[in-house]
Design a protein around this motif. Structure first.
Motif, short mmCIF file in Angstrom:
data_model
loop_
_atom_site.label_atom_id
_atom_site.label_comp_id
_atom_site.label_asym_id
_atom_site.label_seq_id
_atom_site.Cartn_x
_atom_site.Cartn_y
_atom_site.Cartn_z
N GLU A 116 0.85 -1.19 0.00
CA GLU A 116 0.00 0.00 0.00
C GLU A 116 0.88 1.24 0.00
O GLU A 116 1.90 1.29 0.70
CB GLU A 116 -0.92 0.02 1.23
CG GLU A 116 -1.96 -1.10 1.22
CD GLU A 116 -2.92 -1.02 2.39
OE1 GLU A 116 -2.64 -0.21 3.32
OE2 GLU A 116 -3.94 -1.73 2.38
N ILE A 117 0.49 2.22 -0.82
CA ILE A 117 1.27 3.45 -0.94
C ILE A 117 0.35 4.63 -0.68
O ILE A 117 -0.65 4.82 -1.37
CB ILE A 117 1.92 3.59 -2.32
CG1 ILE A 117 2.84 2.40 -2.61
CG2 ILE A 117 2.71 4.90 -2.42
CD1 ILE A 117 3.50 2.46 -3.98
N LYS A 118 0.70 5.43 0.31
CA LYS A 118 0.02 6.70 0.55
C LYS A 118 0.79 7.80 -0.18
O LYS A 118 2.01 7.76 -0.29
CB LYS A 118 -0.04 7.00 2.04
CG LYS A 118 -0.87 6.00 2.84
CD LYS A 118 -0.87 6.36 4.32
CE LYS A 118 -1.68 5.37 5.13
NZ LYS A 118 -1.66 5.67 6.58
N ASP A 119 0.05 8.77 -0.69
CA ASP A 119 0.64 9.88 -1.45
C ASP A 119 1.40 9.37 -2.67
O ASP A 119 2.52 9.81 -2.97
CB ASP A 119 1.56 10.73 -0.57
CG ASP A 119 0.79 11.46 0.52
OD1 ASP A 119 -0.32 11.92 0.23
OD2 ASP A 119 1.30 11.55 1.65
N LYS A 148 -4.09 7.15 -2.08
CA LYS A 148 -3.66 5.81 -1.71
C LYS A 148 -3.86 4.85 -2.87
O LYS A 148 -4.87 4.91 -3.57
CB LYS A 148 -4.46 5.30 -0.50
CG LYS A 148 -3.98 3.99 0.09
CD LYS A 148 -4.78 3.64 1.34
CE LYS A 148 -4.30 2.36 1.99
NZ LYS A 148 -5.08 2.03 3.22
N VAL A 149 -2.88 3.96 -3.08
CA VAL A 149 -3.01 2.88 -4.05
C VAL A 149 -2.63 1.58 -3.36
O VAL A 149 -1.97 1.56 -2.33
CB VAL A 149 -2.12 3.09 -5.30
CG1 VAL A 149 -2.43 4.41 -5.98
CG2 VAL A 149 -0.64 3.01 -4.94
N ARG A 150 -3.06 0.47 -3.98
CA ARG A 150 -2.76 -0.85 -3.41
C ARG A 150 -2.43 -1.81 -4.55
O ARG A 150 -3.10 -1.84 -5.58
CB ARG A 150 -3.96 -1.39 -2.63
CG ARG A 150 -3.69 -2.75 -1.98
CD ARG A 150 -4.96 -3.36 -1.43
NE ARG A 150 -5.89 -3.71 -2.51
CZ ARG A 150 -7.20 -3.51 -2.46
NH1 ARG A 150 -7.75 -2.95 -1.39
NH2 ARG A 150 -7.97 -3.85 -3.48
N VAL A 151 -1.39 -2.59 -4.32
CA VAL A 151 -1.03 -3.67 -5.23
C VAL A 151 -0.79 -4.92 -4.37
O VAL A 151 -0.06 -4.87 -3.39
CB VAL A 151 0.24 -3.33 -6.05
CG1 VAL A 151 0.65 -4.52 -6.90
CG2 VAL A 151 0.01 -2.12 -6.92
N ARG A 152 -1.43 -6.02 -4.75
CA ARG A 152 -1.25 -7.27 -4.00
C ARG A 152 -1.29 -8.42 -4.99
O ARG A 152 -1.89 -8.31 -6.07
CB ARG A 152 -2.36 -7.43 -2.95
CG ARG A 152 -3.76 -7.39 -3.53
CD ARG A 152 -4.82 -7.34 -2.46
NE ARG A 152 -6.16 -7.23 -3.03
CZ ARG A 152 -7.28 -7.07 -2.33
NH1 ARG A 152 -7.22 -7.00 -1.00
NH2 ARG A 152 -8.45 -6.98 -2.93
#
Length: 833
Positions: A617-620, A642-646
């Protein structure tokens, strides 16, 4: 005959998730970050077994299966046999590695879909995938677009590597090691020829100058290929290859346990490149006569082909992608106490001299678009790595300084006024030049309008780092790591704009003349001096547990960051034509990463099965935002909340017999913008009058409709990421006698597949790239250690697919793309002595 000789150029997948390729032989240890050993015999530990591969991912030499990290390895044989002669070619072998490029400067290497924002490069930010060549950090991915020259090994590390590799490795790192000088005379040569006039020659020679004290290595390469696209305007093929590279290194064994290596390299690329072609059009919110079909009809214009795979263009601006890359480094490694003290001092330069046709047509809309750059960087790293019975550790200091100067030019042509100026809502079917809006009918409004940009960037980075591996028991190891980083960036952006008559254009306060207002909206003059500085702490903690002699499980938590940035491609303007200074900096990315993995080997190491699951998870998140002003080619940078990669990654390789080797590797990646409420809108919602308070934007693709000022794309795909990606292949060998020597005939196959992915920062139906598969074949004969002759065919089934798709400035609905290489074939001869 050893397993390595049987394997030849076979690939063994080592780690999660991609096609990690390496020769299954007892290796000569690469010295990417570990000590330079005193003799070849000492380079290989006595306990090394069949199929063992040594890496330096943790800044010390280890068996890759003992490293609690997702790392893939390609050795020299794998690189050469598959034709993976640069970073972009590795993507067919590594499912989780993506590389996108419209030209060398506008390139991005992503791992697991993360690393760099999609779109045109902005000099004020840095990559999220660190590229290291012989332990030297290269800040620009463009500096890594060279042809591999005398490379010994490539390691692709997935997931944040901030502790040991630094601030800008939030997605991973690519660690490239070249061959070092040897104290025994040796040489290698390679010659390849193929269709499209392909010619490539490589050679290296190494040996002692003073026995056991001084050794030298010299290597050179040259690659040429005519372009795969024909420009009917110039009657020339474009998108060519024209590369030349040199590397030299000197090894001085100053004392027992002290080795010093001085290396210098130079690479020049001068291809006629890089054209993007008409792919399709899609409806936008612009009035119908202001969209591509209406505008083209008004000019009596048609592209030379509406099928991009006819590979025809009519670009009327010269194309050039000239660059020079090079530098020097001094590496000293001193056996001191229980470990190795390493110092790496380096200087790198990058000179970029481009010319582009940014309107993508044969019309004189934008007649000049070029941003030549010169960059120098200096770095110094000192670290100490030691290994003991229970404790292994690495500690170090790092300093880095970069200076870059860009002098950009954009000039509009006689077709710019009608093409770029929007006369407002006009009836469907009306003329492309509306008499009620004289400016759009007057070519002189924008003809000759010229923006001259002067852009400076200065970056300084300092860091202290350390990582400890504590073997609590023979099975359980705890590995904490920590890095303290300081960044300071300062820049200057100045755009001076001149009218076609050469008069300076002044836009603040807003001019009374409608002509000047249209000029200001198209190429606004602006000046600002952004600055950014920050301290940051990153770290990771890994637990690994040895389940058995050939099985290990691990779990990792990492807190990492990508440095904040400054916008150096121009800022959006307010209603008074003043740059919005709040947009001149972007926050650092704040990364939280979880990963668990399993590494196993069976059947006397004839089978390898590795699994990994990750959640990032990445904020900003640093994203590209389109500038809404018509005619402005470049976007700017902003932070998505926010983005998410899983995902899950798996790798399998097997050597069922002494003659057959097989591999398969795959990755499933789920990805989304968790929250991005003020994102740029996709083309089908762009180009109309911005909806005001109480107004409802029109449905997508409504000509003359109302467009939202921004779009909420929360829950949508991130660009450039396929949910499914695979690589697979193998090689079969049959022994035979060749001129009285033992040899073998062989045949190999390497394939890859990627599912559909988005090629736009905000997903659009117009810019999705359909899934595709590519198969490469080779067949040959070789006498191991002496020569290898093989025929190869890449993209054997001539699959038609695009590397990237993009939109034309101004919301005309034109979609352009860069078709991938068609089927290529040829013959390669390699000699060694």
């Amino acid at each position: 005959m050893t397993a390595g000789r049987l394997a030849g150029s076979m690939f063994v997948m080592i780690a999660m998730p991609g096609a990690a390729l390496a020769q299954t032989s007892t290796p000569e240890v690469a010295d990417a970050a570990g000590p330079i050993t005193s003799s070849p015999a000492e380079a290989v530990p006595a306990a090394v077994g069949e199929g063992e591969i040594i890496v330096t991912a943790r800044r010390r030499q280890e068996n890759v299966q003992d490293v609690p990290l997702a790392v893939s390895v390609l050795n020299a044989d794998a690189i050469e046999s598959t034709g993976s002669f640069n970073v972009s070619k590795l993507t067919q072998l590594q499912p989780s590695l993506q590389f996108y490029s419209t030209n060398p400067r506008n390139s991005a290497a992503n791992i697991r879909g993360l690393g760099a924002p999609f779109g045109l490069t902005n000099d004020g930010i840095e990559q999220g995938v660190g590229v290291y060549i012989d332990q030297v950090y290269n800040s620009r991915i463009a500096a890594a677009t060279f042809d591999f020259l005398d490379v010994e090994q490539v390691e692709v590390l997935r997931g944040p590597q901030g502790t040991l590799y630094g601030k800008n490795t939030t997605a991973g790192a690519i660690n490239i090691t070249t061959r070092r000088p040897s104290f025994e005379f040796e040489g290698r040569g390679e010659l390849s020829v193929g269709n499209f006039g392909y010619r490539q020659a490589k050679g290296s020679v190494s040996g002692p100058i003073i026995e056991d004290r001084l050794a030298v290595r010299i290597a050179a390469s040259a690659t040429r290929r005519r372009g795969t696209v024909f420009n009917v305007t110039t009657n020339r093929h474009v998108n060519a290859q024209d590369n030349l590279g040199f590397r030299g290194s000197l090894l001085w064994r100053a004392a027992n346990g002290l080795d010093i290596v001085l290396t210098g390299d130079f690479n020049r690329q001068n291809p006629e490149c890089c054209a993007q072609l008409y792919v399709r059009t899609g409806a936008t919110q612009r009035p119908l006569n202001r969209q591509f079909a209406g505008l083209a009809a008004a000019f009596g214009y048609a592209p030379p082909s509406t099928d991009a795979f006819d590979r025809l263009t009519d670009l009327d601006t010269p194309l050039d992608a000239f660059q020079e890359i090079g530098g020097a480094s001094l590496r000293a490694e001193w056996s001191l106490g229980p470990g190795m003290l390493t110092s790496v001092t380096a200087w790198r330069f990058w000179n970029w001299g481009p010319s582009n046709d940014r309107d993508f047509t044969g019309l004189p809309i934008t007649t000049i678009s070029a941003n030549p750059s010169k960059q120098d960087q200096y770095s110094q790293e000192i670290r100490y790595a030691a290994s003991g019975k229970r404790l292994d550790y690495v500690v170090g200091l790092f300093a880095y300084h970069q200076r870059q100067h860009t002098t950009g030019v954009q000039e509009q042509g006689p077709a710019a006024s009608r093409w770029l100026l929007n006369p407002g809502a006009v009836p469907v079917g009306a003329s492309g030049c509306n008499p009620a809006s004289a400016n759009a009918c007057n070519s002189a409004v924008l003809d000759g309008l010229r923006s001259e940009n002067d852009i400076l960037l200065s970056t300084t980075s300092l860091a202290a780092f350390g990582q400890l591996s504590w073997k609590v028991t023979d099975r359980l190891t705890l590995q904490p790591g920590l890095r303290l980083n300081y960044d300071r960036k300062s820049g200057q952006y100045e755009a001076l704009v001149f009218t076609g008559s050469g008069a300076p254009l002044l836009c603040n306060p807003p001019p009374a003349s409608s002509i000047a207002r249209d000029q200001c909206a198209n190429l606004p003059p602006q000046s600002y001096d952004p600055k950014f500085s920050d301290w940051n702490v990153s770290g990771d903690f890994t637990i690994s547990y040895r389940l058995g002699a050939d099985a290990m499980a691990y779990a990792t938590y990492a807190k990492s960051f990508k440095s904040g940035g400054i916008n150096l491609a121009g800022l959006p303007l307010d209603s008074g034509n003043t740059p919005i200074l709040s947009a001149q900096t972007v926050k650092p990315e704040d990364v939280s990463h979880f990963e668990t993995g399993l590494k196993t080997e069976f059947w006397n190491r004839r089978i390898t099965l590795n699994l990994a699951a990750f959640w990032t998870e990445i904020k900003d998140y640093q994203a590209t935002v389109t500038n809404g002003q018509l005619g402005v080619l470049r976007g700017y940078l902003a932070n998505a909340e926010k983005v998410r990669v899983r995902g899950v990654e798996a790798d399998f390789s097997a050597r069922p017999t002494e003659r057959l080797t097989l591999y398969a590797s795959g990755a499933f990646t789920d990805h989304e913008y968790v929250r991005f409420v003020d994102a740029p809108c996709p083309p089908e919602l762009s180009g109309g009058t911005i909806a005001g308070a109480g107004q409802t934007p029109s449905a997508p693709g409504t000509p003359g409709g109302l467009s939202p000022s921004n779009c909420d794309i929360s829950g949508q795909w991130l660009p450039g990421i396929s949910r499914w990606a695979f690589s697979f292949g193998g090689e079969y060998r049959h022994p035979l006698s060749l001129l009285g020597r033992a040899g073998e005939a062989y045949a190999g196959l390497d394939g890859s597949y990627r599912s559909r992915f988005s090629s736009n920062p905000s997903r659009s139906l117009y810019t999705d790239i359909d899934g595709y598969s590519v198969v490469n074949l080779r067949v040959g004969v070789r006498s191991p250690e002496h020569w290898d002759l093989f025929a190869w065919m890449r993209n054997a089934f001539d699959t038609r697919y695009f590397d990237v798709l993009a939109t034309q400035s101004g919301s005309t609905g034109l979609i352009v793309g860069q078709p991938a290489d068609p089927r290529t074939y040829g013959l390669t001869l390699r000699l060694s002595f």
